[in-house]
Scaffold this motif. Sequence first.
Motif: not given
Length: 429
Positions: A110, A112, A118, A120, A122-123, A146-147, A151, A153
């Motif tokens: 995943v 971007v 930011r 959207g 990835a969303r 990675s962070e 996820y 959300r």
Amino acid sequence: MTETYLTQPIDEESARAVAEAGLRLSLVDTADAAAFDEWLLADFRGFHSGRYGTEVLVEARDYLSDRRTTAVYDDTIAAAASPVGTVNSWVAPLTVPGGAAIDSWAISSVTVAPTHRRRGIARALLGGELRTARDLGVPVAILTVSESVIYGRWGFGPATFAGEWRVDTKRVRWTGPATTGRLSFTEPEPYHETGYAVLGKVMAGRAGEIALSRYLADRLMGPLKGNPDADKHRLVRYDSAAGEPEGFVSYVVKGTDDFVRHTVEVTYLAAATDEALTALWRFLLELDLVAEVHIGTRGIDEPLPHLVSDIRGARVVGVEDHLWVRILDVPDALTARRYERDGDLVLEVTDDLGFADGRYRLRVTDGEGRVEATTDAPDVTLPVSSLSSIYLGHDAARALALAGKLAGDVDAIDRLFRTAVPPRLSTWF
Ligand SMILES: CC(C)(COP(=O)(O)OP(=O)(O)OC[C@H]1O[C@@H](n2cnc3c(N)ncnc32)[C@H](O)[C@@H]1OP(=O)(O)O)[C@@H](O)C(=O)NCCC(=O)NCCS
């Protein structure tokens, strides 16, 4: 399933969201080398890896062509062939408590582009992955992250934790049992088939592990192209006294100014039996000219401290969330695993994305679960991310309740879902 997940059309809702942002969502034909190379390079860039050359790309194409590969393109920029968003996915058997393997939708790569973050993207990509998995009847989605802030959300919860160890081998002495079997150096290529069988047993032996693709398995046995430490890589196999292959360890030894104080960076330790585990740990701890063994992604129940003379010589330097799980189909997921106690619970599951919400009665008899929709009052109310966190046996129910992410009969759900052996995922994907 293989063909279906590769050919399933892109999710329309995601395609629409991406189009509204002036971009284009598309599946990548991994047989088209030029397009796939652009995707791979965008993926490497997303994780701040190198701008690799042909050798790495050829290998990556061969290893990764059987994944469902999705890209977002910005047709208005000069480098329009280079994706500004990437994701890939495949169906991986996930070991659940009791030893069964269920289909899971594994998501990786995943990224971007920083130029397009930011907005959207990835969303749109994540929503598309989850809807595609649901449409194909895959009951859970999984990823390693990675962070840890990204996820939740989308209904994922941390379901296994991993420990990182540094062992001061000048300080500890082996005090574990006498070790048996035979250790010998080997090379990745001739060992691969044997290694797949060993890894198959390791992965089937613990809830949270996944069956590994050739790519995921090979990189545990030896370096892939582009690895700067390739010529230092070592592979040692363990065979039982009866000659059964039961484990291996792959590692790199790194030097310091002091020649008696090298560090061993362990790539992977595979042990299908306790005998393999103790023999391989002992081998690592007794290496000459070495002062430290460093290893990551071990289970939080790694027995190492009890196998050495000085517990504090074997330090856990970090424990982190590792496998994130997202239940998509509650009945399928909950009936696939086994339970160590019997019980009867009504769960009210909430899910902002609408895949898993509902009220379910889970009845466990002789360790086997049955699930049905109910209108009875719930014993426990929890978001799908919390259910996903405890699904594989991880003992998080009390902490989730304390954090306001689970309400009701905490003891009952903890007793029912927790397993004596904590779940573990011992690799990344
Ligand atoms: C993580 C990444 C893919 C996010 O892509 P993006 O297109 O910028 O994300 P979106 O715009 O769709 O964001 C969706 C939501 O996630 C949040 N979010 C995204 N990335 C986040 C991050 N790194 N930390 C915290 N929140 C994040 C956004 O703020 C947004 O929140 P909202 O729900 O409140 O609106 C991108 O930053 C990236 O490529 N990072 C580097 C590679 C990486 O770490 N990938 C993840 C691999 S597991």
